[in-house]
Motif scaffolding. Sequence first.
Motif, PDB file in Angstrom:
ATOM      1  N   ALA A   1      46.315  53.252  27.876  1.00 54.02           N
ATOM      2  CA  ALA A   1      46.647  54.664  27.693  1.00 54.02           C
ATOM      3  C   ALA A   1      46.980  55.021  26.249  1.00 54.02           C
ATOM      4  N   GLU A   2      47.018  54.050  25.361  1.00 51.96           N
ATOM      5  CA  GLU A   2      47.307  54.344  23.960  1.00 51.96           C
ATOM      6  C   GLU A   2      46.193  55.182  23.353  1.00 51.96           C
ATOM      7  N   LYS A   3      46.570  56.048  22.435  1.00 52.21           N
ATOM      8  CA  LYS A   3      45.655  57.034  21.864  1.00 52.21           C
ATOM      9  C   LYS A   3      44.360  56.403  21.342  1.00 52.21           C
ATOM     10  N   GLU A   4      44.470  55.312  20.620  1.00 51.45           N
ATOM     11  CA  GLU A   4      43.296  54.663  20.047  1.00 51.45           C
ATOM     12  C   GLU A   4      42.299  54.251  21.118  1.00 51.45           C
TER      13      GLU A   4
ATOM     14  N   MET B  31      40.530  57.336  31.729  1.00 51.98           N
ATOM     15  CA  MET B  31      40.282  57.079  30.316  1.00 51.98           C
ATOM     16  C   MET B  31      39.563  58.260  29.658  1.00 51.98           C
ATOM     17  N   ASN B  32      38.959  59.111  30.459  1.00 46.57           N
ATOM     18  CA  ASN B  32      38.279  60.298  29.962  1.00 46.57           C
ATOM     19  C   ASN B  32      38.277  61.345  31.068  1.00 46.57           C
ATOM     20  N   VAL B  33      37.709  62.494  30.784  1.00 44.19           N
ATOM     21  CA  VAL B  33      37.621  63.578  31.762  1.00 44.19           C
ATOM     22  C   VAL B  33      36.153  63.946  31.937  1.00 44.19           C
ATOM     23  N   ASP B  34      35.694  63.883  33.154  1.00 41.36           N
ATOM     24  CA  ASP B  34      34.301  64.209  33.442  1.00 41.36           C
ATOM     25  C   ASP B  34      34.173  65.722  33.557  1.00 41.36           C
TER      26      ASP B  34
ATOM     27  N   MET C 124      44.071  62.234  27.434  1.00 38.27           N
ATOM     28  CA  MET C 124      45.465  62.296  26.998  1.00 38.27           C
ATOM     29  C   MET C 124      45.664  63.399  25.961  1.00 38.27           C
ATOM     30  N   LYS C 125      46.798  64.077  26.044  1.00 37.54           N
ATOM     31  CA  LYS C 125      47.141  65.095  25.057  1.00 37.54           C
ATOM     32  C   LYS C 125      47.231  64.451  23.674  1.00 37.54           C
ATOM     33  N   GLY C 126      46.658  65.104  22.688  1.00 38.51           N
ATOM     34  CA  GLY C 126      46.703  64.583  21.331  1.00 38.51           C
ATOM     35  C   GLY C 126      45.595  63.627  20.989  1.00 38.51           C
ATOM     36  N   ALA C 127      44.801  63.217  21.977  1.00 39.58           N
ATOM     37  CA  ALA C 127      43.681  62.315  21.733  1.00 39.58           C
ATOM     38  C   ALA C 127      42.390  63.131  21.690  1.00 39.58           C
TER      39      ALA C 127
ATOM     40  N   GLY D 193      53.045  61.656  31.862  1.00 35.01           N
ATOM     41  CA  GLY D 193      53.361  62.964  31.293  1.00 35.01           C
ATOM     42  C   GLY D 193      52.449  63.386  30.159  1.00 35.01           C
ATOM     43  N   ASP D 194      51.637  62.453  29.650  1.00 38.61           N
ATOM     44  CA  ASP D 194      50.734  62.770  28.547  1.00 38.61           C
ATOM     45  C   ASP D 194      49.322  63.113  29.001  1.00 38.61           C
ATOM     46  N   LEU D 195      49.053  63.056  30.298  1.00 39.46           N
ATOM     47  CA  LEU D 195      47.722  63.402  30.795  1.00 39.46           C
ATOM     48  C   LEU D 195      47.439  64.885  30.574  1.00 39.46           C
ATOM     49  N   VAL D 196      46.206  65.216  30.244  1.00 40.23           N
ATOM     50  CA  VAL D 196      45.841  66.625  30.081  1.00 40.23           C
ATOM     51  C   VAL D 196      45.944  67.327  31.428  1.00 40.23           C
ATOM     52  N   GLU D 197      46.353  68.570  31.402  1.00 43.77           N
ATOM     53  CA  GLU D 197      46.631  69.305  32.633  1.00 43.77           C
ATOM     54  C   GLU D 197      45.403  69.434  33.534  1.00 43.77           C
ATOM     55  N   GLU D 198      44.229  69.552  32.948  1.00 42.77           N
ATOM     56  CA  GLU D 198      43.026  69.825  33.748  1.00 42.77           C
ATOM     57  C   GLU D 198      42.653  68.691  34.689  1.00 42.77           C
ATOM     58  N   ILE D 199      43.113  67.471  34.404  1.00 39.86           N
ATOM     59  CA  ILE D 199      42.741  66.343  35.246  1.00 39.86           C
ATOM     60  C   ILE D 199      43.666  66.186  36.441  1.00 39.86           C
ATOM     61  N   LEU D 200      44.862  66.753  36.374  1.00 38.31           N
ATOM     62  CA  LEU D 200      45.849  66.532  37.431  1.00 38.31           C
ATOM     63  C   LEU D 200      45.430  67.075  38.795  1.00 38.31           C
ATOM     64  N   PRO D 201      44.914  68.306  38.901  1.00 43.91           N
ATOM     65  CA  PRO D 201      44.507  68.776  40.234  1.00 43.91           C
ATOM     66  C   PRO D 201      43.402  67.930  40.849  1.00 43.91           C
ATOM     67  N   VAL D 202      42.534  67.376  40.026  1.00 43.91           N
ATOM     68  CA  VAL D 202      41.400  66.593  40.515  1.00 43.91           C
ATOM     69  C   VAL D 202      41.847  65.234  41.024  1.00 43.91           C
TER      70      VAL D 202
END
Length: 439
Positions: free
Chosen positions: A348-351, A165-168, A366-369, A143-152
């Motif tokens: 998946a932790e923010k750090e 771990m990141n978004v390309d 992740m949201k907030g990271a 639930g903390d994944l950024v929205e833009e990565i979900l469709p991909v």
Amino acid sequence: MKKTWLWRALACAGAMTLLAGCGAKTGDTQETAAQTQAGQAQTGQSVAGTTEEGGAGELTGKLVIMTNASGGTFEAMNEVFARFMEENPGVEIEYSSQGKDYEQLMKAKMAANDLPDLFATHGWSVNRYSEYLRPLNDQEWYGDLVEEILPVMSDSEGQIYALPMNVDKSGIVYNADLLEKLGKEVPKTWDEFLDACEEAKNQGYTPVYLAGKDPGKLAGVINTVSPTYLITDEADNYRAELKDGSFDWANYAPVFQLITKLRDSGYLNKDYQTADPITIPQKLAGGEVLFALQNNATMADAGLAMMPVPTASAEDEPVLLGGEREAYGVWKDGPNQELALELLRFMAEKENIEKVSTASGMPASMKGATGNLGVVNESYEKYADSRVFPKFDREYLPNGMWSTMKTVGSALIAGDVDVDKACQMMGEDYIKFREQNNE
């Protein structure tokens, strides 16, 4: 060169070994440990500490993890795994990068259904690996994944199969100071891009730096240019034809014509066939080069920036290209799934997300990271509303075509084949791989 780092959990009594103590957190200690590990890895040695029995309720076991990552991303992931073992002394992690051999190795492992406990999906978690991976929508971090990565990263039923771990999300890197010095605006079309290249050449600069020593960089150029001629224009595109197999590969010619024009117009560095990719950042940052047709990883030097990919038509809008980058899935038939899921939770932790985001030069997943991407962050903010299209080969080409793009790209830029022959080679392999993938 393949890297394999074998870690074992460290006993606190052995504090002067690899991590210099269970509680060590200082930057000096971590830097020293990383240097020691890198040196041992380069010589093929194992990196190991002492092993301590896990007590009641503690995590125990061994995980084998594979990736194709290199450089800063590999180092950052290794640090994440080291900290997990520091906190869980009963756990051993064997983490390796197979580099350019990764894809072939994973194909063989899939055929034998003998996969690592966790492995990097390098953009293919759904289309290539999903049948071998455990769905992960039930994990607390989902639930903390950024929205833009979900469709991909989601299949038709909304399931995801890897932790990103990141978004390309990238465009083209350029020297913003040099572009301003040339009196040019950020190009929105390829015609404007070529106009800026001509001005740079006339004033004694290298318009475009190409590192042909690595054929993957040439494939990357093809992958960057292709969507803007074939996909992004809502009024004129070949999305359906590429999906159903009816695409006429003569229509691919403009992609290769742009690449050969860069060569024939003298817009490339003189050593474009042999230049090493490691030199790209320094050439850009040194003010010698205007553009590099590659993503923004490691491009955080002052004076550099990222721009969206120009389009073929003035009626179209420049785009960013996106997808999964460093992402890890859990082998669904693996014997250590519960431990692997615990590791994913930790990853998946923010750090940890921020560490990999920073090292890779890609936005956090992740949201907030927020990764420390330097000046590239400014570009992401500036182009936050730009359209994002999936990486061309991952969405529109069958499994196996990346190798074709490397071969064709190298032959085309060397002048060994012309545009028509390059189109023919792409078309033949497109049909071949579609048939193989549908068998």
